[in-house]
Design a protein around this motif. Structure first.
Motif, PDB file in Angstrom:
ATOM      1  N   ALA A 131       0.736  -1.064   0.070  1.00  0.00           N
ATOM      2  CA  ALA A 131       0.000  -0.008   0.058  1.00  0.00           C
ATOM      3  C   ALA A 131       0.937   1.258   0.024  1.00  0.00           C
ATOM      4  N   LEU A 132       1.890   1.342   0.833  1.00  0.00           N
ATOM      5  CA  LEU A 132       2.826   2.400   0.804  1.00  0.00           C
ATOM      6  C   LEU A 132       3.546   2.740  -0.321  1.00  0.00           C
ATOM      7  N   TYR A 133       3.832   1.474  -1.089  1.00  0.00           N
ATOM      8  CA  TYR A 133       4.552   1.490  -2.136  1.00  0.00           C
ATOM      9  C   TYR A 133       3.825   2.395  -3.352  1.00  0.00           C
ATOM     10  N   THR A 134       2.427   1.684  -3.500  1.00  0.00           N
ATOM     11  CA  THR A 134       1.534   2.619  -4.408  1.00  0.00           C
ATOM     12  C   THR A 134       0.698   3.678  -4.246  1.00  0.00           C
ATOM     13  N   GLY A 135       1.189   4.419  -2.924  1.00  0.00           N
ATOM     14  CA  GLY A 135       0.495   5.554  -2.608  1.00  0.00           C
ATOM     15  C   GLY A 135      -0.896   5.350  -2.051  1.00  0.00           C
ATOM     16  N   CYS A 136      -1.179   4.166  -1.829  1.00  0.00           N
ATOM     17  CA  CYS A 136      -2.472   3.963  -1.005  1.00  0.00           C
ATOM     18  C   CYS A 136      -2.331   3.664   0.365  1.00  0.00           C
ATOM     19  N   VAL A 137      -3.491   4.443   1.142  1.00  0.00           N
ATOM     20  CA  VAL A 137      -3.469   4.470   2.509  1.00  0.00           C
ATOM     21  C   VAL A 137      -3.680   3.277   3.167  1.00  0.00           C
ATOM     22  N   PRO A 138      -2.590   2.576   4.122  1.00  0.00           N
ATOM     23  CA  PRO A 138      -2.987   1.489   4.621  1.00  0.00           C
ATOM     24  C   PRO A 138      -4.203   1.126   5.744  1.00  0.00           C
ATOM     25  N   VAL A 139      -4.911   0.419   5.442  1.00  0.00           N
ATOM     26  CA  VAL A 139      -5.916   0.121   6.756  1.00  0.00           C
ATOM     27  C   VAL A 139      -5.677  -1.175   7.300  1.00  0.00           C
ATOM     28  N   LEU A 140      -4.968  -1.011   8.679  1.00  0.00           N
ATOM     29  CA  LEU A 140      -4.695  -2.069   9.669  1.00  0.00           C
ATOM     30  C   LEU A 140      -5.846  -2.705  10.293  1.00  0.00           C
ATOM     31  N   ILE A 141      -6.137  -4.074   9.982  1.00  0.00           N
ATOM     32  CA  ILE A 141      -7.075  -4.716  10.723  1.00  0.00           C
ATOM     33  C   ILE A 141      -6.287  -6.019  11.223  1.00  0.00           C
ATOM     34  N   ASN A 142      -5.618  -5.701  12.174  1.00  0.00           N
ATOM     35  CA  ASN A 142      -4.450  -6.794  12.961  1.00  0.00           C
ATOM     36  C   ASN A 142      -4.515  -6.556  14.460  1.00  0.00           C
ATOM     37  N   ASP A 143      -5.181  -7.280  15.143  1.00  0.00           N
ATOM     38  CA  ASP A 143      -5.316  -7.518  16.598  1.00  0.00           C
ATOM     39  C   ASP A 143      -3.897  -8.081  17.274  1.00  0.00           C
ATOM     40  N   HIS A 144      -3.389  -7.303  18.025  1.00  0.00           N
ATOM     41  CA  HIS A 144      -1.887  -7.801  18.640  1.00  0.00           C
ATOM     42  C   HIS A 144      -0.588  -7.642  17.815  1.00  0.00           C
ATOM     43  N   LYS A 152      -0.238   6.203  13.153  1.00  0.00           N
ATOM     44  CA  LYS A 152      -1.511   6.938  12.979  1.00  0.00           C
ATOM     45  C   LYS A 152      -1.538   8.109  12.136  1.00  0.00           C
ATOM     46  N   ALA A 153      -0.237   8.716  11.814  1.00  0.00           N
ATOM     47  CA  ALA A 153      -0.235   9.868  11.196  1.00  0.00           C
ATOM     48  C   ALA A 153      -0.128   9.524   9.632  1.00  0.00           C
ATOM     49  N   PHE A 154      -0.134   8.106   9.173  1.00  0.00           N
ATOM     50  CA  PHE A 154      -0.186   7.895   7.727  1.00  0.00           C
ATOM     51  C   PHE A 154      -0.702   6.591   7.472  1.00  0.00           C
ATOM     52  N   SER A 155      -1.579   6.054   8.449  1.00  0.00           N
ATOM     53  CA  SER A 155      -2.560   4.911   8.262  1.00  0.00           C
ATOM     54  C   SER A 155      -3.678   4.880   9.307  1.00  0.00           C
ATOM     55  N   VAL A 156      -4.553   3.923   8.935  1.00  0.00           N
ATOM     56  CA  VAL A 156      -5.882   4.068   9.498  1.00  0.00           C
ATOM     57  C   VAL A 156      -6.036   2.607  10.390  1.00  0.00           C
ATOM     58  N   GLU A 157      -6.224   2.542  11.462  1.00  0.00           N
ATOM     59  CA  GLU A 157      -6.426   1.332  12.384  1.00  0.00           C
ATOM     60  C   GLU A 157      -7.826   0.932  12.585  1.00  0.00           C
ATOM     61  N   VAL A 158      -8.172  -0.242  12.256  1.00  0.00           N
ATOM     62  CA  VAL A 158      -9.721  -0.587  12.476  1.00  0.00           C
ATOM     63  C   VAL A 158      -9.740  -1.870  13.251  1.00  0.00           C
ATOM     64  N   PRO A 159     -10.538  -1.881  14.510  1.00  0.00           N
ATOM     65  CA  PRO A 159     -10.361  -3.084  15.181  1.00  0.00           C
ATOM     66  C   PRO A 159     -11.172  -3.962  14.459  1.00  0.00           C
ATOM     67  N   VAL A 160     -11.202  -5.202  14.629  1.00  0.00           N
ATOM     68  CA  VAL A 160     -11.675  -6.336  14.058  1.00  0.00           C
ATOM     69  C   VAL A 160     -13.262  -6.400  14.306  1.00  0.00           C
ATOM     70  N   LYS A 161     -13.513  -6.021  15.509  1.00  0.00           N
ATOM     71  CA  LYS A 161     -15.104  -5.893  15.675  1.00  0.00           C
ATOM     72  C   LYS A 161     -15.790  -4.973  15.011  1.00  0.00           C
ATOM     73  N   GLU A 162     -14.925  -3.895  14.323  1.00  0.00           N
ATOM     74  CA  GLU A 162     -15.580  -2.734  13.600  1.00  0.00           C
ATOM     75  C   GLU A 162     -15.652  -3.005  11.783  1.00  0.00           C
ATOM     76  N   ILE A 163     -15.215  -4.282  11.641  1.00  0.00           N
ATOM     77  CA  ILE A 163     -15.434  -4.447  10.245  1.00  0.00           C
ATOM     78  C   ILE A 163     -16.774  -4.285   9.530  1.00  0.00           C
ATOM     79  N   PRO A 164     -17.705  -4.683  10.465  1.00  0.00           N
ATOM     80  CA  PRO A 164     -18.958  -4.033   9.593  1.00  0.00           C
ATOM     81  C   PRO A 164     -19.147  -2.794   9.412  1.00  0.00           C
ATOM     82  N   ASN A 165     -18.462  -1.601  10.137  1.00  0.00           N
ATOM     83  CA  ASN A 165     -18.347  -0.302   9.881  1.00  0.00           C
ATOM     84  C   ASN A 165     -17.423   0.167   8.975  1.00  0.00           C
ATOM     85  N   LEU A 166     -16.844  -0.715   8.313  1.00  0.00           N
ATOM     86  CA  LEU A 166     -15.631  -0.286   7.654  1.00  0.00           C
ATOM     87  C   LEU A 166     -15.891   0.914   6.860  1.00  0.00           C
TER      88      LEU A 166
END
Length: 546
Positions: A447-460, A472-486
């Motif tokens: 994602a970083l290589y192609t200029g796409c903002v990474p969305v991390l869905i990785n607990d632990h 947090k300054a260059f990516s978005v973190e989404v908890p697994v439980k929030e996948i329905p609200n992506l």
């Protein structure tokens, strides 16, 4: 025998001699005797006493007047421990060291972490590689007073420091320089000046990086034969494991003298062990574990360095998913050594304060040709994109809620024929990076290589270089439980904030680029810097900073 007549004549002549002549006759031999004594004591020079290993304290020097000497004008080497200085070294754990007592030393006020501390003045040696550090006093020329007594000389005291102590001393100065950079001016760097919110503190990172370039030395054990040692894959999803081992063979940070090394590299490749030893039919891990145990026991038996630190100043790297588990083959390797792991999962024993999160980078052709670059934010058609199989517990949830269900959120198990995976990334604003069977994903760097903002869905999961980089300054973190609200989460990010995230991602990309040969601040050097930071946090048992 002298006759009585001669005695009477001599007494008569002595009585007739003047008092001044009598005094002269008395003084001449006394002066001659004093001169002989001065010559025997060194002709007015300073006395030098080299400390040897059988000395255990300075008490044996008391008759020479050491404790009475005024040292207030001297600048003495110190032991720096957690910023606060102290004189000498508590040589309880080292029989070869000599403590120095009953000495006054100069202190000066300095500021560190907004607190005033009293530190002895540090005077660096001109050549730190010398085997002897000397504490020298001013010379005093003996003179005669009315009673014709000589003044005791100030001694020249020598103390020998081990190579390990001198290495720790350099690391101590590096720590102090890094702390001082927190609120100081940044040193000019012609290649790159770290600035901006992508860093937790750009000044500290920059100073730490420069100190690493000056001082970090790594010894790579020659033991072990390819393909499982000194070798590794340089293509595929495990490419970074072999890539790092390859560059370690030729890097400027490698030293051929283990006495000059800050760290020791175990050049074993878990990926190669799995390929050449693992029997898929038996599912038996014991042969791989035995190879690792034999290797560590070999270097521990041949060299003193593993046992000296219990493996704490040694490190390994592994991109294969089995790396964390196989590192348990040697308890000290698992508990004490620095492990560079792609599978940086805190729920499976990854320790962020000791271990290094190793970036997983997929290199189909062994390099980044054709992988880097993408259009501007305004030319990207899709809101989000993901394509991948059912690996682990997270992806089934993602596919269940979003597979082929929304035109803006492009989620697919398999891409249609003729659709480019990297083309879809370049055409999307956000790239979804869920964990598979393990927490790491090569999509993060893609994602970083192609200029796409990474969305991390990785607990632990601990992202790479997170002790320096503010994800947090260059990516978005989404908890697994929030996948329905992506979609709601992503559309809630304003256009201006998205542009900032994308621009910062392009800036931080340089720290994940693979270069041949490596270039400053690229992924190879960032991995080394992560190891360097953890070495700075380590003090070998029984050795203080000098």
């Amino acid at each position: 025998m002298i006759s009585e007549g001669c005695k009477k004549k001599m007494i008569s002549r002595w009585k007739k001699t003047s008092s001044s002549t009598r005094l002269l006759c008395f003084m001449v031999p006394l002066v001659l005797v004093s001169g002989i004594l001065v010559a025997l004591c060194g002709g007015g020079g300073s006395l030098s006493f080299g400390f040897v290993t059988n000395y255990t304290s300075s008490s044996s020097l008391a008759p020479l007047g050491v404790s009475e000497v005024n040292y207030s004008s001297l600048s003495l080497p110190i032991v720096e421990n957690n910023v606060t200085g102290s004189l000498g070294n508590d040589a309880k754990d080292d029989k070869n060291l000599t403590t120095i007592s009953s000495v006054d030393y100069v202190v000066q006020t300095v500021e560190d972490d907004d607190e005033e501390r009293q530190l002895p003045v540090i005077k660096e040696q001109e050549n730190i590689n010398d085997t002897t550090t000397t504490l020298r006093t001013d010379n005093i020329i003996p003179s005669l007073n009315e009673t014709h007594e000589t003044i005791p000389q100030r001694p020249r005291i020598e103390r020998r420091f081990s190579n390990l102590e001198k290495l720790e001393a350099r690391l101590g100065r590096a720590r102090a320089a890094i702390r001082a950079a927190r609120n100081g001016n940044q040193t000019y760097d012609p290649d790159y000046m770290p600035v901006g919110p992508i860093y937790w503190n750009s000044n500290i990172f920059h100073r730490s990086y420069l100190e690493m370039e000056k001082q970090f030395k790594i010894y790579m054990y020659d033991e072990g034969e390819p393909p499982m040692f000194h070798n590794g894959p340089c293509k595929s999803i495990y490419a970074m494991e072999g890539n790092f081992i390859y560059h370690m063979e030729t890097t400027q940070f490698r030293t051929r003298d283990p006495e000059k090394a800050n760290m020791f590299f175990l050049s074993m490749s878990v990926t190669q062990m799995v390929h050449f030893i693992y029997d898929g039919g038996s599912h038996e891990w014991h042969p791989m574990r035995q190879v690792i145990r034999d290797y560590v026991h070999l270097v521990a038996g041949k060299y003193p360095y593993w046992n000296r630190s219990n493996g704490a100043d040694h490190f390994m790297v592994a991109c294969h998913d089995w790396g964390p588990e196989l590192s348990k083959s040697v308890p000290e390797l698992y508990k004490n050594s620095i492990r560079g792991l792609c599978n940086a999962n805190t729920s499976e024993g990854f320790n962020p304060s000791k271990d290094v999160s190793f970036p997983e980078i997929h290199l189909p052709g062994g390099n980044t040709k054709g992988l880097i670059g993408g259009p501007s934010p305004s030319q990207r058609q899709y809101l989000a994109f993901f394509a991948g199989g059912l690996h682990g517990p997270v992806r089934p949830i993602l596919l269940e809620h979003w597979e082929d269900k929304d035109e803006d959120v492009q989620v697919h198990k398999y891409l249609k024929k003729g659709v480019s995976y990297y083309g879809m990334m370049r055409n999307s604003k956000y790239c979804i990076c869920p964990s598979g069977y393990e927490v790491a994903s090569p999509r993060l760097v893609e994602a970083l290589y192609t200029g796409c903002v990474p969305v991390l869905i990785n607990d632990h999961y601990v992202p790479p270089f997170s002790d320096v980089l503010n994800w947090k300054a260059f990516s978005v973190e989404v908890p697994v439980k929030e996948i329905p609200n992506l979609k709601t989460i992503l559309t809630g990010i304003s256009s201006s904030q998205y542009v900032r995230l994308q621009r910062r991602g392009k800036q931080v990309r340089r720290h994940f680029e693979v270069n041949l040969p490596p270039q400053r601040y690229d992924v190879f050097h960032m991995i080394l810097h992560s190891v360097w930071l953890r070495r700075l946090n380590l003090r070998i048992h029984g050795v203080e900073d000098i």
